[in-house]
Each structure stands twice: as structure tokens, then as C-alpha cells.
Enzyme design. Sequence first.
Site, short mmCIF file in Angstrom:
data_model
loop_
_atom_site.label_atom_id
_atom_site.label_comp_id
_atom_site.label_asym_id
_atom_site.label_seq_id
_atom_site.Cartn_x
_atom_site.Cartn_y
_atom_site.Cartn_z
N VAL A 143 3.56 -4.07 -5.28
CA VAL A 143 3.03 -4.20 -3.92
C VAL A 143 2.01 -5.33 -4.05
CG1 VAL A 143 1.69 -3.12 -2.08
CG2 VAL A 143 3.47 -1.81 -3.25
N PRO A 144 2.39 -6.52 -3.61
CA PRO A 144 1.69 -7.75 -4.02
C PRO A 144 0.34 -8.02 -3.34
CG PRO A 144 3.46 -8.29 -2.52
CD PRO A 144 3.55 -6.80 -2.77
N CYS A 145 -0.63 -7.18 -3.64
CA CYS A 145 -1.96 -7.39 -3.07
C CYS A 145 -2.62 -8.64 -3.66
CB CYS A 145 -2.84 -6.15 -3.26
SG CYS A 145 -3.01 -5.59 -4.94
N HIS A 146 -2.08 -9.16 -4.76
CA HIS A 146 -2.61 -10.41 -5.30
C HIS A 146 -2.36 -11.59 -4.36
CE1 HIS A 146 1.58 -10.19 -6.75
NE2 HIS A 146 1.57 -11.52 -6.66
#
Length: 184
Positions: A143-146
Site C-alpha cells: 500500500v504505497p504510502c511512500h
Amino acid sequence: MTDNRSKRKPTLYWTVIQHDGWNLHLAATEDGLSYVGSNGQPFEEMAQWAASRMPGSELVHDVVKLQPYEKELMEYIDGQRREFSLPLDCQGTPFQTAVWEALCRIPYGSTASYSDIALQLNKPSAVRAVGSAIGANPVLITVPCHRVIGKNGTLTGYRGGLPMKTALLQLERAGESAYDEDRI
């Protein structure tokens, strides 16, 4: 993704990926990936997360059960994967899960601001709440919170630390460049 209203105490199967300079703890239930830890952090980070987010769940080391998740993460690290296909079993509030789903719509190699996410959710004044939900994301990378940055384009906080966030964004930019070269 599921909300945290169910009171089940599933077994959490876990392993460690050590690949190309990355050292990540993973945990999954029978229903899907539940946790991806910060790079280089000890088992205790995952154990603390499990105790607070899934109290009463037993942690069982199982390399075989986590192999499909490990494979997809290694493919991502190697620049061979842009999206993840395996199921997630993330425990969060309905608002958190809505934010996490919005994060999954940010394309590989792209970024969005906290404000962008709040607007997507039709809650433009909920920027801080979006930030809190992003900080609670239990499955880094997948889950690409970056991919979330400040409105002015600066890198902002990240559970895995800014060096990990920077490395992930650089990895994706390199992957985008390789993709563009292949299309020429």
C-alpha cells in the site's frame, strides 16, 4: 481490506525478506498480507504492531506460507513488478481503509499530496486525518504510502523513515526510466 470491528484473533504467520540490501519483516493471516515492516528493523517492531493491532493473535514463523508475498516484494525491489496482486488483510477503521485504497490508486513512479488524497475522498478539510491514516498503514510498499509527499513537493514523514521512502521513490523512478527506454 477489512475494518477492525471483527473480534477474531487470527494466527499471524511471519517471515523476513533479506534481498538486495532490504531486510523486511512480513506477516499475513489466512486472508492476506497484514504487515510489512520498516527496512532493517528488528522482529520487535512487528511484535509490537501485532500486540497493539491484533492482540491475542499468535505469531508463527512460516517461510512457506509467506513465500508468495516474499516473491512479489522481491520482484518489486528488482524492478520487475509495479503492482501487487495478492490479497491484503489490513485492520483499520472505514476511513483508514478508504485512505489506503486511495493510496493504491497512485500510479507506480508517481506521487500525490495529502491534500490530493483528501480531495479524492471528498473530504478536503481532512488533510490531517489523511496523514494519520497513512501513518497507520500496516503494509508498507504494497500500500504505497511512500508515494505521498507534501503539497509543496517535499518528502514528509514515513513510518519506515525518510531514507526508506527516498529509496522506494528512487527505485520507482529508475523503473519508470527503464520502462520508457523499453518502449522506444
